[in-house]
Design a protein around this motif. Structure first.
Motif, PDB file in Angstrom:
ATOM      1  N   PHE A 116      -6.776  15.297 -18.037  1.00  0.00           N
ATOM      2  CA  PHE A 116      -5.337  15.111 -18.154  1.00  0.00           C
ATOM      3  C   PHE A 116      -4.730  14.638 -16.841  1.00  0.00           C
ATOM      4  O   PHE A 116      -3.911  13.714 -16.824  1.00  0.00           O
ATOM      5  CB  PHE A 116      -4.659  16.423 -18.575  1.00  0.00           C
ATOM      6  N   SER A 117      -5.113  15.252 -15.738  1.00  0.00           N
ATOM      7  CA  SER A 117      -4.514  14.885 -14.454  1.00  0.00           C
ATOM      8  C   SER A 117      -4.879  13.462 -14.074  1.00  0.00           C
ATOM      9  O   SER A 117      -4.078  12.742 -13.481  1.00  0.00           O
ATOM     10  CB  SER A 117      -4.928  15.865 -13.362  1.00  0.00           C
ATOM     11  N   GLY A 118      -6.101  13.033 -14.439  1.00  0.00           N
ATOM     12  CA  GLY A 118      -6.484  11.653 -14.182  1.00  0.00           C
ATOM     13  C   GLY A 118      -5.663  10.681 -15.009  1.00  0.00           C
ATOM     14  O   GLY A 118      -5.172   9.660 -14.508  1.00  0.00           O
ATOM     15  N   LEU A 119      -5.482  10.977 -16.295  1.00  0.00           N
ATOM     16  CA  LEU A 119      -4.722  10.096 -17.175  1.00  0.00           C
ATOM     17  C   LEU A 119      -3.245  10.034 -16.790  1.00  0.00           C
ATOM     18  O   LEU A 119      -2.594   9.002 -16.956  1.00  0.00           O
ATOM     19  CB  LEU A 119      -4.856  10.571 -18.628  1.00  0.00           C
ATOM     20  N   GLU A 120      -2.730  11.150 -16.270  1.00  0.00           N
ATOM     21  CA  GLU A 120      -1.319  11.199 -15.893  1.00  0.00           C
ATOM     22  C   GLU A 120      -1.071  10.692 -14.479  1.00  0.00           C
ATOM     23  O   GLU A 120       0.059  10.674 -14.010  1.00  0.00           O
ATOM     24  CB  GLU A 120      -0.810  12.641 -16.027  1.00  0.00           C
ATOM     25  N   GLY A 121      -2.150  10.293 -13.795  1.00  0.00           N
ATOM     26  CA  GLY A 121      -2.003   9.778 -12.442  1.00  0.00           C
ATOM     27  C   GLY A 121      -1.636  10.836 -11.440  1.00  0.00           C
ATOM     28  O   GLY A 121      -1.023  10.537 -10.402  1.00  0.00           O
ATOM     29  N   ALA A 122      -2.001  12.088 -11.735  1.00  0.00           N
ATOM     30  CA  ALA A 122      -1.627  13.189 -10.846  1.00  0.00           C
ATOM     31  C   ALA A 122      -2.402  13.113  -9.536  1.00  0.00           C
ATOM     32  O   ALA A 122      -3.587  12.787  -9.510  1.00  0.00           O
ATOM     33  CB  ALA A 122      -1.878  14.531 -11.532  1.00  0.00           C
ATOM     34  N   GLU A 123      -1.722  13.445  -8.460  1.00  0.00           N
ATOM     35  CA  GLU A 123      -2.338  13.421  -7.134  1.00  0.00           C
ATOM     36  C   GLU A 123      -3.459  14.450  -7.023  1.00  0.00           C
ATOM     37  O   GLU A 123      -4.400  14.262  -6.250  1.00  0.00           O
ATOM     38  CB  GLU A 123      -1.253  13.698  -6.083  1.00  0.00           C
ATOM     39  N   LEU A 124      -3.375  15.531  -7.808  1.00  0.00           N
ATOM     40  CA  LEU A 124      -4.398  16.569  -7.734  1.00  0.00           C
ATOM     41  C   LEU A 124      -5.784  16.008  -7.999  1.00  0.00           C
ATOM     42  O   LEU A 124      -6.756  16.403  -7.354  1.00  0.00           O
ATOM     43  CB  LEU A 124      -4.104  17.685  -8.747  1.00  0.00           C
ATOM     44  N   ASN A 125      -5.889  15.119  -8.952  1.00  0.00           N
ATOM     45  CA  ASN A 125      -7.169  14.540  -9.312  1.00  0.00           C
ATOM     46  C   ASN A 125      -7.748  13.750  -8.145  1.00  0.00           C
ATOM     47  O   ASN A 125      -8.917  13.918  -7.784  1.00  0.00           O
ATOM     48  CB  ASN A 125      -6.988  13.649 -10.546  1.00  0.00           C
TER      49      ASN A 125
END
Length: 202
Positions: A116-125
């Protein structure tokens, strides 16, 4: 019509309440992605939004706590030393690392929050992958190149191996397709197949 008065919320020590919120957030974001809102999270936990914001002033702060819990806490401090321990054959070191690593991350929460974080472009990923490359994959590449000199592997070679192993977990927890109950043989086979490209490593 008689209605039951609301049950008083059980008082908890601040550190226990914080842990409860983080655990609930991990479960919630694994289902909804990091875009899930704190209102729904508070309803799931049976607390008020204001209580969540008392412990985590912003949603970004809550994401940071989830990042620490789901990603950073699962990286064992002995792994870099294991990968550099030349008393063991490289195949043994890499096999042991990936056996331990996949046991740590092959969970519903880790896989789904990561995707999910990758798909949402989250910095955490991106932060996690950068940290992983620094503490694990770069030492692994150095040890591989020391073993195969004068040949030379590239970072892309290591990422391909890593991606092929992570895909086993993605199949189980994201695509929900059948995979072996015990993934260790498949993990070790991936390592052996990868190292088999260079004579003398398998």
């Amino acid at each position: 019509m008689h209605t039951e008065p609301p049950k008083p919320r059980r008082r908890m020590a601040p550190q226990d309440r914080r842990r409860q919120i983080v655990a609930g957030a991990v479960s919630y974001f694994a289902e909804t992605g990091l875009s899930g809102n704190t209102r729904d999270l508070s309803q799931r936990l049976g607390v008020t939004q204001s209580l969540i914001f008392k412990h985590f002033p912003t949603k970004a702060a809550l994401h940071e706590a989830v990042y620490e819990q789901v990603f950073l806490s699962r990286i064992e401090p002995h792994w870099p030393a294991l990968l550099r321990d030349r008393r063991l054959p490289l195949i043994a070191r890499m096999g042991q690392f990936y056996t331990e690593y996949t046991r740590a991350i092959f969970t519903y929460e880790w896989m789904r929050i990561f995707m999910f974080s990758g798909l949402e472009g989250a910095e955490l990923n991106r932060r996690y992958l950068g940290h992983l490359q620094q503490v694990i994959l770069s030492p692994m590449l150095e040890e591989l190149n020391a073993a195969i000199a004068p040949a030379e592997a590239t970072p892309e070679d290591i990422w391909r191996l890593h991606g092929s192993i992570i895909y086993i977990g993605i199949r189980r927890f994201v695509y929900q397709t059948p995979v072996p109950e015990d993934e260790v043989p498949a993990v070790l086979d991936s390592v052996a197949h990868f190292l088999g490209r260079w004579p003398g490593l398998v």
